[in-house]
Design a protein around this motif. Structure first.
Motif: not given
Length: 340
Positions: A5, A7, A24-28, A30, A59, A253
């Motif tokens: 993560t 964050r 953050s770097r955007g969507n992490e 799943t 996370r 990401n």
């Protein structure tokens, strides 16, 4: 190195990124994609994964990630700032196969708390190391050296020894990310040789193993002491940046780099959401700054150096942070010795 993560619950002044509690770097990835990535890492023969961040404990599925790595015989460590470490968290670390907990230690209490911009963060880091040691985890400490903490390193060595730290990674702070706003804290050329002399001396007498960061050195009389892992280790000198050879960095990401410290987008080799990891790793031309290096690419004072072919211009991260390009790290001890 896997940034599970981006964050983080801190905004440390020496961080090489600009990320924090809200950035953050955007969507992490799943959970499903992260577990698939573990299969890909194992298939490539990965032997060790350090779970990092940001703060990896932010996370929620980190236990699943650690457990799956462990089940495929991939050793697992975690790098944390210690703020979220409790007895319960340590129990979960052990249950899911994490064998090493590395905690950042940036000086004694007042200095550490200032660098971390959080009162009480030093005490939290010490508590985390104690809890982990009591649970049988191997504990490591990581220190980024700058002008604020340079004078505290002897006292910090004693503190860490008393905590039972097994390995202390000591590396130089570099002017990248938030640290680029505090260049006044970065050690300059005149301070590097005395610092390397101190490192060589403490490495000989400390009860811990002192792991010297890749951005410290190279090719002076101190090199065998700085690089040596043990008395029988065959390579007691810097052999060039290992990014894309021995190491890989995966961002939250899915971006793949040779080293997570290389924050620039120019070092992204691909994304695991778009292509299989093996394809990224084995792509012709990938990680060109290390795999396709030629001495003609050396820059600055590294150009024409007697050791340039083996050294490849020192630590890529430090070279880029100081100059904007690889293969020309001006913080080279050999350069300073031969040009002084």
């Amino acid at each position: 190195m896997w940034e599970i993560t981006s964050r983080c619950n801190l905004r440390c002044i020496h961080c090489a990124s600009d990320l924090g509690p809200t950035e953050s770097r955007g969507n992490e990835l799943t959970t499903e994609r992260a577990l698939h990535l573990i299969e890909e890492l194992a298939d490539l023969g990965c032997e060790y994964v350090a779970l990092s961040g940001g703060e990896p404990l932010l996370r929620s599925d980190w236990p699943q990630i650690a457990k799956r790595l462990n089940s495929l015989n991939v050793a697992v460590g975690m790098i944390s700032n210690g703020l979220l470490i409790t007895e319960s968290v340590v129990e979960t670390l052990v249950e899911n196969g994490v064998s090493i907990l590395a905690v950042s230690m940036d000086g004694l209490r007042a200095t550490h708390d200032f660098i971390r911009a959080r009162p009480g963060s030093f005490d939290a880091a010490v508590r985390a190391l104690r809890l982990a040691a009591d649970a049988g985890l191997r504990i490591h400490a990581i220190t980024h050296v700058n002008r604020m903490n340079r004078g505290e390193l002897d006292a910090l060595n004693v503190e860490l020894e008393n905590l039972g730290v097994r390995t202390w990674l000591v590396q130089l702070s570099a002017p990248m990310g938030r640290m680029s706003e505090r260049r006044d804290l970065v050690l300059d050329a005149s301070e590097l040789h005395p610092f390397a002399q101190w490192l060589s001396a403490i490495k000989e007498k400390s009860r811990m193993y002192i792991a010297v960061g890749d951005n410290v050195g190279y090719y002076t009389e101190l090199e065998p002491l700085l690089r040596r892992k043990d008395a029988d280790h065959p390579l007691s000198f810097w052999c060039g940046c290992s990014a894309g050879f021995l190491t890989i960095g995966i961002e939250a990401n899915g971006n793949v780099k040779g080293c997570l410290s290389l924050q620039s987008e120019q070092f992204i080799e691909g994304n695991v959401l778009e292509r299989p990891l093996r394809e990224i790793w084995e792509r012709p031309g990938a990680f060109a700054y290390t795999r396709s290096f030629e001495p003609s690419q050396l820059r600055g004072k590294c150009k024409g150096c007697d050791y340039g072919e083996a050294c490849r211009g020192g630590c890529t991260f430090m070279s880029v942070a100081l100059t904007g390009y690889p293969h020309g790290n001006p913080h080279c001890l050999y350069q300073m010795t031969t040009t002084s």
